[in-house]
Structure formats: structure tokens, C-alpha cells
Design an enzyme around this catalytic site. Structure first.
Site, PDB file in Angstrom:
ATOM      1  N   SER A 206      46.020  72.410  35.457  1.00 49.86           N
ATOM      2  CA  SER A 206      46.000  73.181  36.712  1.00 49.86           C
ATOM      3  C   SER A 206      47.085  72.686  37.657  1.00 49.86           C
ATOM      4  CB  SER A 206      44.622  73.074  37.374  1.00 49.86           C
ATOM      5  OG  SER A 206      44.398  71.763  37.831  1.00 49.86           O
ATOM      6  N   ARG A 210      49.674  75.539  38.632  1.00 53.46           N
ATOM      7  CA  ARG A 210      49.648  75.988  40.023  1.00 53.46           C
ATOM      8  C   ARG A 210      51.058  75.960  40.605  1.00 53.46           C
ATOM      9  NH1 ARG A 210      46.866  72.323  41.856  1.00 53.46           N
ATOM     10  NH2 ARG A 210      44.803  73.241  41.565  1.00 53.46           N
ATOM     11  N   ASN A 214      53.368  79.448  41.370  1.00 54.29           N
ATOM     12  CA  ASN A 214      53.830  79.757  42.727  1.00 54.29           C
ATOM     13  C   ASN A 214      55.343  79.855  42.798  1.00 54.29           C
ATOM     14  OD1 ASN A 214      51.808  79.814  45.121  1.00 54.29           O
ATOM     15  ND2 ASN A 214      50.955  78.398  43.618  1.00 54.29           N
TER      16      ASN A 214
END
Lengths: 286, 156
Positions: A206, A210, A214
Site C-alpha cells: 500500500s 499509494r 497519486n
């Protein structure tokens, strides 16, 4: 005036292709190397380490001098990172704070490459004969997993170092379900192990995805905005609609850039804070 | 979407970067910062202390000044009083001296007057004798009539 679909597709694909030694056809191939990611990672690492080292040397030279300019800026970051670490971790590990600083600055610089106009560096590279160039290391899965897996290794290392191999194993197998009955507990062990390993492995995944998601999305928006005037090039200046499109692209790119400035900072911050939290958890006894 | 050798290189670079930051950057920035913080705190404490001491010194000086002023007042009072006393003494001494002088002068006057009276009496006596002798045209035996003449003189 619409661009041909193949032209658009080619342009986008160009921005998704790394500069590699050979084309990669499978998901995992450890003989392939992304020169661009390595180059920019190392460049930014040298930029970070070099500038901070210069400040460090100047700071260590004398405490009588009043810090100003870049030194104040660096000290501000260092103190801020230090306070972030102290908020979460109260132990004596001397690795966590420098690690947090390294992650924040390096990831921030990775992400900041996103704000360099999307075509600037690839076009320069093309002019010297490089077919592709991806300038943002955090849009490379290798780049983000390189960070998160290192953090993961440190997590495991400190878990075992602090709690011992058996303590770490107990942590993986005796939670969240536990029972006083030995037999029931024995039944819980595989369930716990499954749950806890998923939790453990989810952390680096994660962490990496993440950041990757982004920044990749941010870069993609810049690429899509660049499509507005893609087919017109300099001919756009000949017509009013061309000027309008160019103005629109400039305004939208600027607006997205300002917003993205926030995103890259937040993503670097989140990566740093989660790293601190994970390593602090590795030091905690249950 | 691919994983390749870059991952390993990235991890190695990251590890070196962490080591470098931990060894050469973090302690060399934070250490001097903490040292400076300590010195600033010391400086502030010293400034506070100095201010406190200054205030105390000022209070002390004021107290000393007040005391000096009081003592000066007392001394002036005393001086005034003793000056008055001296003046009074001098005045009374002068008065006494004056009285004494007046008395002495009076005595002298009385003495002089008495002496003059005596002389006058004697001269009158002699004059009377001379007058009488002239009147009688004969010599009076001074020795025989001295007692008579003296009696006469005393009655003058």
C-alpha cells in the site's frame, strides 16, 4: 482538427515507456533496467545528500554563526521531521529519524520531477538520440517498491531484533484471535498467521502503490492536458481557436500544477509518516 | 507496469542514502542545532538573571540613597539645633559679659567718684586751711590743728 487516435495513443504511450536496455515483455524480468529511473533517482539522491551535507558541514563548523538562507531551510525541515518522529516513536533507535528525513526529501524530489513540463526533458533526450525518457522515479513501480521494500526489510529486521525471532513469530500467530484453551489456540494459529501476514505484506504494497497511483495519475493529467495542442504545434498560432486552446492548456496546466504541488508534498509526507509508524510498531511489544 | 533490476538498484541506492544521512547529515545538523538551542536558552536565562540582578541593585541603591537622605536630614537637623544652641550660648555669654562690663564700669565710676570726692575733700580742707590762715593772717600750726581741719574736711 481532431488529432488522429493513433497519434494520441502514440504520444501517451511514449510517456509511459521507460528508457530500458531492452524491451520488457514479462511482468518481472531482472535482466532489464530502467536507465531513466536509475539516473534521476541517483541524481536526486546526490542533490539531496550533497546539499544537506554542505549544510551539515557548515552547521558543524560552528554554533556561533547565525543560520540563514538555505541552512535555515534545511534546519527547519530537519527539526520538523524530528518532531514528527518524536510524536510517534519514543525509543532510542537512531535510524528512524534520518530514514524519515531521507524518505521525505527523496520522495518529494521524485514527485517534484512531475512539475517539470512533461515534454521538456523527453524532447531534449530525443534530440540527443534517446527514444524515451521518464523523469519521475515515483511513477516507476521499481522506484516506489524500491523504497517500500527497503522499509519492509527494516521493519522485519527491527521486529526480530527487538522481540526476538520467537517474539516476532508469536506476534504473527497469536493475534488477533487468542484463547486460554491450548487446543483452540492451536486452531487459531493458522488463521492468525494468514491475517497477520496479509496485514504485514499489505504495508509495503500500500505504501508503494499509494505513492505510485497519486503521482502516476498526476503525470497522466499533465500528459492529457498536453494533448489539447498536440496536433497543432506551432500552426496553432495561426488561428483564433488555436490561441484559445493554448490558453486553455496553459490555464489548466497551471491550475493542476498548483494542486499537484499539494499532492506531491502530501504523498511524500504520508510515505514518511507511515514509515515512522511501521518502524515504531516494529519496536513495540504486545 | 513491470518489475526489473531497477528495483534492486533502487533499494541499494536507498540503503546507501539512508546510511549517508544517518552518518553525515542528521547528527551534524541536529547536534549543532541542539547545542545552539542550549546556548540560546542559557543566554536568555543569563539575561533574565542580569535583569533580576540589575533590579536588585537598583533597589539596593535606592535604599542606600533613601538612608543617606534620611541621615543627611538628621545631620542637618542636628546641625541646626547645635547652631541654635551655640547661638543661644553666645548670646547669653555676651549678655553676661555685657552685664559684667556694665557692673565693672559702674564700680569704676563709683570708685572714681569716691576718689574724686576724697581728693576734693582734701583739697577743700587744704583750701580751707589756706583760707583760714590767710584770714587769720597767721600761721596756723598745721600739726596742732590738723585734727580740727580733718574734722572740718570730713564735714564737707
Amino acid at each position: 482538427m481532431a488529432a488522429a487516435p493513433s497519434q494520441i495513443g502514440g504520444y501517451i504511450l511514449e510517456h509511459l515507456t521507460f528508457l530500458t536496455n531492452k524491451p520488457q515483455t514479462t511482468l518481472v524480468n531482472f535482466t532489464v533496467i530502467d536507465y531513466d529511473t536509475v539516473f534521476f533517482s541517483v541524481l536526486l539522491a546526490v542533490l539531496f545528500a550533497g546539499s544537506f551535507y554542505m549544510v551539515a558541514r557548515r552547521a558543524a563548523a560552528g554554533t556561533d554563526r547565525v543560520p540563514r538562507g538555505f541552512q535555515s531551510f534545511v534546519e527547519m525541515i530537519v527539526e520538523w521531521v524530528d518532531s514528527q518522529v518524536k510524536d510517534v516513536y519514543h525509543g532510542t533507535n537512531r535510524l528512524i529519524a534520518p530514514l524519515a528525513l531521507t524518505i521525505f526529501c527523496w520522495v518529494y524530489l521524485f514527485n517534484f520531477m512531475d512539475l517539470v513540463p512533461v515534454d521538456l526533458l523527453p524532447d531534449i533526450a530525443k534530440s540527443v538520440g534517446l527514444a524515451h525518457l521518464k523523469v519521475v522515479p515515483s511513477t516507476d513501480l521499481n522506484g516506489v517498491f524500491g523504497l517500500s521494500l527497503t522499509v519492509f526489510v527494516l521493519m522485519i529486521f527491527y521486529s526480530i531484533k527487538v522481540k526476538g525471532p520467537l517474539g516476532f513469530l508469536a506476534e504473527l500467530t497469536l493475534h488477533p484471535f487468542s484463547s486460554k484453551n491450548k487446543l483452540v489456540q492451536a486452531l487459531f494459529v493458522p488463521v492468525n498467521f494468514l491475517l497477520e501476514s496479509v496485514t504485514l505484506i499489505a504495508r509495503p504494497v500500500s505504501l508503494a502503490l499509494r505513492l505510485f497511483g497519486n503521482i502516476f495519475a498526476g503525470e497522466m493529467i499533465f500528459v492529457l492536458l498536453a494533448l489539447l495542442t498536440l496536433v497543432h504545434s506551432w500552426a496553432a498560432l495561426a488561428s483564433l481557436s488555436g490561441w484559445a486552446l493554448m490558453l486553455l492548456q496553459a490555464v489548466l496546466t497551471f491550475a493542476w500544477g498548483v494542486f499537484h504541488l499539494l499532492i506531491i508534498t502530501i504523498q511524500a509526507f504520508i510515505f514518511m509518516v507511515l514509515t515512522i509508524v511501521y518502524l515504531a510498531m516494529a519496536h513495540e511489544h504486545h | 507496469m513491470h518489475i526489473n533490476l531497477t528495483l534492486v538498484i533502487q533499494m541499494a541506492v536507498f540503503a546507501v542514502l539512508i546510511w549517508f544521512t544517518m552518518k553525515f547529515v542528521w547528527p551534524m545538523i541536529l547536534g549543532p542545532m541542539q547545542e545552539r538551542e542550549r546556548r540560546i536558552a542559557q543566554g536568555l536565562a543569563a539575561a533574565n538573571k542580569g535583569e533580576e540582578e540589575l533590579k536588585q541593585a537598583r533597589d539596593g541603591a535606592e535604599a542606600i540613597l533613601r538612608e543617606a537622605r534620611e541621615r543627611a536630614g538628621v545631620i542637618v537637623d542636628q546641625a541646626q539645633r547645635s547652631a541654635n544652641e551655640i547661638l543661644e550660648q553666645a548670646r547669653s555669654a555676651a549678655t553676661q559679659e555685657g552685664q559684667r562690663l556694665v557692673a565693672a564700669a559702674q564700680q569704676q565710676i563709683e570708685l572714681d567718684a569716691a576718689r574724686a570726692k576724697e581728693q576734693l575733700r582734701q583739697q577743700v580742707g587744704a583750701l580751707a586751711v589756706a583760707a583760714a590762715s590767710k584770714l587769720l593772717e597767721r600761721e596756723i600750726d598745721a600739726g596742732a590743728h590738723e585734727a580740727l581741719l580733718n574734722e572740718f574736711a570730713a564735714q564737707l
